[in-house]
Design a protein around this motif. Structure first.
Motif, PDB file in Angstrom:
ATOM      1  N   GLY A 153       0.824  -1.216   0.000  1.00 28.81           N
ATOM      2  CA  GLY A 153       0.000   0.000   0.000  1.00 28.81           C
ATOM      3  C   GLY A 153       0.851   1.256   0.000  1.00 28.81           C
ATOM      4  O   GLY A 153       0.590   2.208  -0.754  1.00 28.81           O
ATOM      5  N   TYR A 154       1.906   1.267   0.842  1.00 29.68           N
ATOM      6  CA  TYR A 154       2.809   2.417   0.876  1.00 29.68           C
ATOM      7  C   TYR A 154       3.547   2.570  -0.451  1.00 29.68           C
ATOM      8  O   TYR A 154       3.734   3.682  -0.952  1.00 29.68           O
ATOM      9  CB  TYR A 154       3.803   2.252   2.029  1.00 29.68           C
ATOM     10  CG  TYR A 154       4.800   3.392   2.110  1.00 29.68           C
ATOM     11  CD1 TYR A 154       4.399   4.665   2.499  1.00 29.68           C
ATOM     12  CD2 TYR A 154       6.140   3.179   1.777  1.00 29.68           C
ATOM     13  CE1 TYR A 154       5.306   5.706   2.557  1.00 29.68           C
ATOM     14  CE2 TYR A 154       7.047   4.221   1.834  1.00 29.68           C
ATOM     15  CZ  TYR A 154       6.634   5.482   2.229  1.00 29.68           C
ATOM     16  OH  TYR A 154       7.527   6.513   2.276  1.00 29.68           O
ATOM     17  N   CYS A 155       3.921   1.440  -1.031  1.00 25.86           N
ATOM     18  CA  CYS A 155       4.607   1.448  -2.326  1.00 25.86           C
ATOM     19  C   CYS A 155       3.687   2.027  -3.411  1.00 25.86           C
ATOM     20  O   CYS A 155       4.123   2.847  -4.238  1.00 25.86           O
ATOM     21  CB  CYS A 155       5.030   0.033  -2.700  1.00 25.86           C
ATOM     22  SG  CYS A 155       5.920  -0.088  -4.256  1.00 25.86           S
ATOM     23  N   ALA A 156       2.415   1.614  -3.402  1.00 23.19           N
ATOM     24  CA  ALA A 156       1.458   2.115  -4.384  1.00 23.19           C
ATOM     25  C   ALA A 156       1.267   3.626  -4.238  1.00 23.19           C
ATOM     26  O   ALA A 156       1.182   4.365  -5.234  1.00 23.19           O
ATOM     27  CB  ALA A 156       0.120   1.396  -4.231  1.00 23.19           C
ATOM     28  N   TYR A 157       1.225   4.104  -2.978  1.00 21.92           N
ATOM     29  CA  TYR A 157       1.076   5.550  -2.717  1.00 21.92           C
ATOM     30  C   TYR A 157       2.269   6.329  -3.266  1.00 21.92           C
ATOM     31  O   TYR A 157       2.115   7.344  -3.960  1.00 21.92           O
ATOM     32  CB  TYR A 157       0.923   5.790  -1.211  1.00 21.92           C
ATOM     33  CG  TYR A 157       1.130   7.223  -0.804  1.00 21.92           C
ATOM     34  CD1 TYR A 157       0.124   8.184  -1.025  1.00 21.92           C
ATOM     35  CD2 TYR A 157       2.329   7.641  -0.218  1.00 21.92           C
ATOM     36  CE1 TYR A 157       0.319   9.502  -0.668  1.00 21.92           C
ATOM     37  CE2 TYR A 157       2.519   8.959   0.143  1.00 21.92           C
ATOM     38  CZ  TYR A 157       1.527   9.888  -0.087  1.00 21.92           C
ATOM     39  OH  TYR A 157       1.716  11.199   0.256  1.00 21.92           O
ATOM     40  N   CYS A 158       3.479   5.838  -2.972  1.00 22.65           N
ATOM     41  CA  CYS A 158       4.700   6.518  -3.419  1.00 22.65           C
ATOM     42  C   CYS A 158       4.819   6.520  -4.941  1.00 22.65           C
ATOM     43  O   CYS A 158       5.202   7.526  -5.552  1.00 22.65           O
ATOM     44  CB  CYS A 158       5.929   5.862  -2.804  1.00 22.65           C
ATOM     45  SG  CYS A 158       6.077   6.102  -1.022  1.00 22.65           S
ATOM     46  N   THR A 167       2.305   6.281  -7.091  1.00 24.58           N
ATOM     47  CA  THR A 167       1.270   7.179  -7.626  1.00 24.58           C
ATOM     48  C   THR A 167       1.731   8.627  -7.575  1.00 24.58           C
ATOM     49  O   THR A 167       1.582   9.380  -8.549  1.00 24.58           O
ATOM     50  CB  THR A 167      -0.038   7.029  -6.827  1.00 24.58           C
ATOM     51  OG1 THR A 167      -0.484   5.680  -6.901  1.00 24.58           O
ATOM     52  CG2 THR A 167      -1.124   7.954  -7.387  1.00 24.58           C
ATOM     53  N   LYS A 168       2.320   9.003  -6.440  1.00 26.80           N
ATOM     54  CA  LYS A 168       2.830  10.370  -6.298  1.00 26.80           C
ATOM     55  C   LYS A 168       3.965  10.637  -7.284  1.00 26.80           C
ATOM     56  O   LYS A 168       4.060  11.725  -7.859  1.00 26.80           O
ATOM     57  CB  LYS A 168       3.316  10.596  -4.865  1.00 26.80           C
ATOM     58  CG  LYS A 168       3.597  12.051  -4.526  1.00 26.80           C
ATOM     59  CD  LYS A 168       3.894  12.217  -3.056  1.00 26.80           C
ATOM     60  CE  LYS A 168       4.073  13.686  -2.698  1.00 26.80           C
ATOM     61  NZ  LYS A 168       5.098  14.357  -3.502  1.00 26.80           N
ATOM     62  N   SER A 169       4.814   9.661  -7.485  1.00 18.92           N
ATOM     63  CA  SER A 169       5.934   9.823  -8.414  1.00 18.92           C
ATOM     64  C   SER A 169       5.435  10.001  -9.843  1.00 18.92           C
ATOM     65  O   SER A 169       5.941  10.850 -10.586  1.00 18.92           O
ATOM     66  CB  SER A 169       6.858   8.597  -8.329  1.00 18.92           C
ATOM     67  OG  SER A 169       8.025   8.794  -9.089  1.00 18.92           O
ATOM     68  N   GLN A 220       2.472  11.191 -10.660  1.00 16.69           N
ATOM     69  CA  GLN A 220       1.824  12.499 -10.703  1.00 16.69           C
ATOM     70  C   GLN A 220       2.857  13.616 -10.875  1.00 16.69           C
ATOM     71  O   GLN A 220       2.646  14.560 -11.651  1.00 16.69           O
ATOM     72  CB  GLN A 220       1.012  12.738  -9.422  1.00 16.69           C
ATOM     73  CG  GLN A 220      -0.273  11.936  -9.355  1.00 16.69           C
ATOM     74  CD  GLN A 220      -0.989  12.098  -8.030  1.00 16.69           C
ATOM     75  OE1 GLN A 220      -0.406  12.545  -7.027  1.00 16.69           O
ATOM     76  NE2 GLN A 220      -2.264  11.738  -8.000  1.00 16.69           N
ATOM     77  N   CYS A 237      10.109  -1.455  -0.608  1.00 14.92           N
ATOM     78  CA  CYS A 237       8.876  -1.894   0.047  1.00 14.92           C
ATOM     79  C   CYS A 237       8.603  -3.393  -0.115  1.00 14.92           C
ATOM     80  O   CYS A 237       8.080  -4.041   0.801  1.00 14.92           O
ATOM     81  CB  CYS A 237       7.681  -1.114  -0.495  1.00 14.92           C
ATOM     82  SG  CYS A 237       7.801   0.674  -0.232  1.00 14.92           S
TER      83      CYS A 237
END
Length: 484
Positions: free
Chosen positions: A49-54, A56-58, A60, A445
């Motif tokens: 989940g943390y990997c997916a968040y990071c 996604t931000k990258s 963006q 991650c």
């Protein structure tokens, strides 16, 4: 048979997971304890989940196409000298003694007599500006009869340790100042300097003329100077600096080169000579009229086009209209223009003009520093008086120190260093950085690398080979059975 194949496929997958270089999946499969399996599963979910968040931000950040600006100074062996354009603030030389100069004198007197209320000087000078532009457009083919000749204005000229003369200047007609003259305006032969300082720059001494109470319709007198790139056209509406008589002005120049990133980072235009680089009509018309695109010129043209849409006429300008019939008349058209100009800055049309006129991807700006000294000295004024009397048949009517001082000025344009400042945009996140982010977050991650992805293909390949092996075994058994 099918059950046997599925169990073998399951075995291949489990073996590959257990030997995988990623950390979470092997521990879930390898541990027999339910509690340990649950712990590793939770850890894997949280980490994923943390990997997916990071990630996604990258992504963006990359697709927002943000830029960083870098500024650095580059010293060079030679640098292009700017184009220097000077104009006389007295647009008309009324001492030429011909029919047009006499007509101009009469017109100036009539305008001055019309100023009955001295408190309305702002409205009066707006009319002066309009009348001069209108008349200069009307008599543009005969303007040489009243324009200030360079041979009369140019007293002395030096550039890069050598003398220069009127043949080194190119004629330029301004809608405000009339006759103007440009040094270093030949694009095929741009002059360069390799030394800083006054002697390596351009030094001009100019005769401006004398103020005359009967005909002066100006707020100030002196010279107007433009310092610009050779590829741009100076605009008297928003460019230039004023020089006063009786002074020597030193102008120290430093050059800044701006370089922006084009699409997808911005809508800036790379090819300033192509009408296909941007879609708006005012952009294309800017290139057709002025020969090359410049944003502030485009915005100014958009303003004048908007005046035409509102008032049905153009404010007189030499560069925009060629026919006097298109110019606003003194009654309705002039008033309509003034009303529109007063509200333009806060109107929707102003922002629309910005949208129609994109920035240039590459542009040059000259930053200027000024200092002044009194000019000339009494002894130097004697040289002017003697030269004008003996060589020029007293063309400029010099006769005393105060007379010379009120009608002459000097200006020196030079670099303080042979180099330029480069202001350059760089992408905040490149494709290489995005790939590095993906690998970094997956490795941090989940422990996945490029080789971990290869393990997936390894499993797929083993399963495909298993099917081929089973199919061959089936064919062999069939042949053996038929043989028996």
């Amino acid at each position: 048979m099918k059950k046997k194949i599925s169990s073998e496929i399951k075995k291949i997958i489990l073996e590959n997971i257990e030997s995988s270089t990623s950390h979470g999946f092997p521990n879930i499969v390898r541990n027999e304890s339910f509690i340990l399996k649950l712990m590793w599963t939770l850890c894997l979910l949280v980490s994923s989940g943390y990997c997916a968040y990071c990630l996604t931000k990258s992504f963006q950040d990359y697709f927002s196409y943000e830029t960083d600006t870098q500024m650095k100074f580059k010293r060079v062996s030679q640098i292009e000298f700017p184009t220097v354009t000077f104009c006389n603030k007295f647009a008309a030389d009324l001492n030429k003694g011909n029919w047009l100069s006499e007509l101009a004198k009469y017109g100036y007197k009539e305008l001055k007599l019309s100023l009955s209320d001295l408190t309305k000087f702002n409205e009066f000078f707006k009319e002066i500006d309009y009348n001069f532009k209108y008349e200069s457009l009307k008599f543009k083919d005969n303007f040489n009869l009243v324009g200030f000749d360079i041979d009369k204005m140019l007293l002395n000229c030096n550039f890069n340790f050598k003398e220069c003369n009127s043949s080194n200047f190119k004629f330029f007609l301004s809608s405000i100042f009339g006759f103007c003259y440009q040094f270093n305006a030949d694009k095929t032969n741009i002059r360069k300097v390799s030394s800083p300082g006054k002697q390596a720059g351009l030094s001009l001494e100019l005769f401006i003329g004398y103020p005359n109470k009967d005909y002066d319709l100006y707020k100030s007198y002196g010279a107007h100077l433009f310092i610009h790139n050779s590829s741009t056209i100076p605009s008297s509406e928003f460019d230039g600096i004023s020089l006063s008589t009786g002074h020597e002005t030193d102008i120290i120049v430093s050059k800044t080169f701006f370089q922006k990133l084009s699409k997808p980072y911005s809508d800036c235009v790379k090819d300033l000579n192509s009408t296909e680089s941007f879609g708006s009509e005012v952009y294309k018309e800017t290139i057709k009229i002025f020969g090359q695109y410049e944003q502030k010129v485009c915005i100014n043209l958009c303003f004048h086009k908007s005046v035409f849409e509102r008032c049905g006429c153009y404010y007189p300008d030499q560069k925009i209209i060629k026919n006097i019939s298109q110019a606003c008349d003194h009654s309705f058209g002039f008033k309509c223009y003034l009303d529109f100009a007063a509200s333009f800055g806060e109107s929707k049309i102003s922002s629309e003009c910005i949208d129609k006129c994109p920035e240039q991807c590459q542009s040059v700006k000259y930053n200027l520093q000024f200092s002044n000294a009194n000019f000339p000295t009494p002894s130097y004024a004697d040289f002017f008086i003697a030269y004008d009397s003996e060589i020029n048949n007293n063309l400029r009517s010099f006769y005393s120190y105060s007379n010379v001082k009120e009608s002459t000025l000097a200006v020196n344009v030079y670099f303080d260093d042979i180099g330029y400042t480069l202001v350059e945009e760089k992408a905040s996140k490149t494709l290489e950085q995005l790939v590095a982010d993906i690998g970094g977050f997956l490795g941090l991650c989940i422990g996945i690398s490029i080789l971990s992805i290869a393990e997936i293909f390894d499993s797929i390949l083993k399963i495909i080979l298993l099917f081929f092996q089973k199919k061959n075994d089936s064919i062999v058994k069939k042949h053996l059975k038929n043989f028996n």
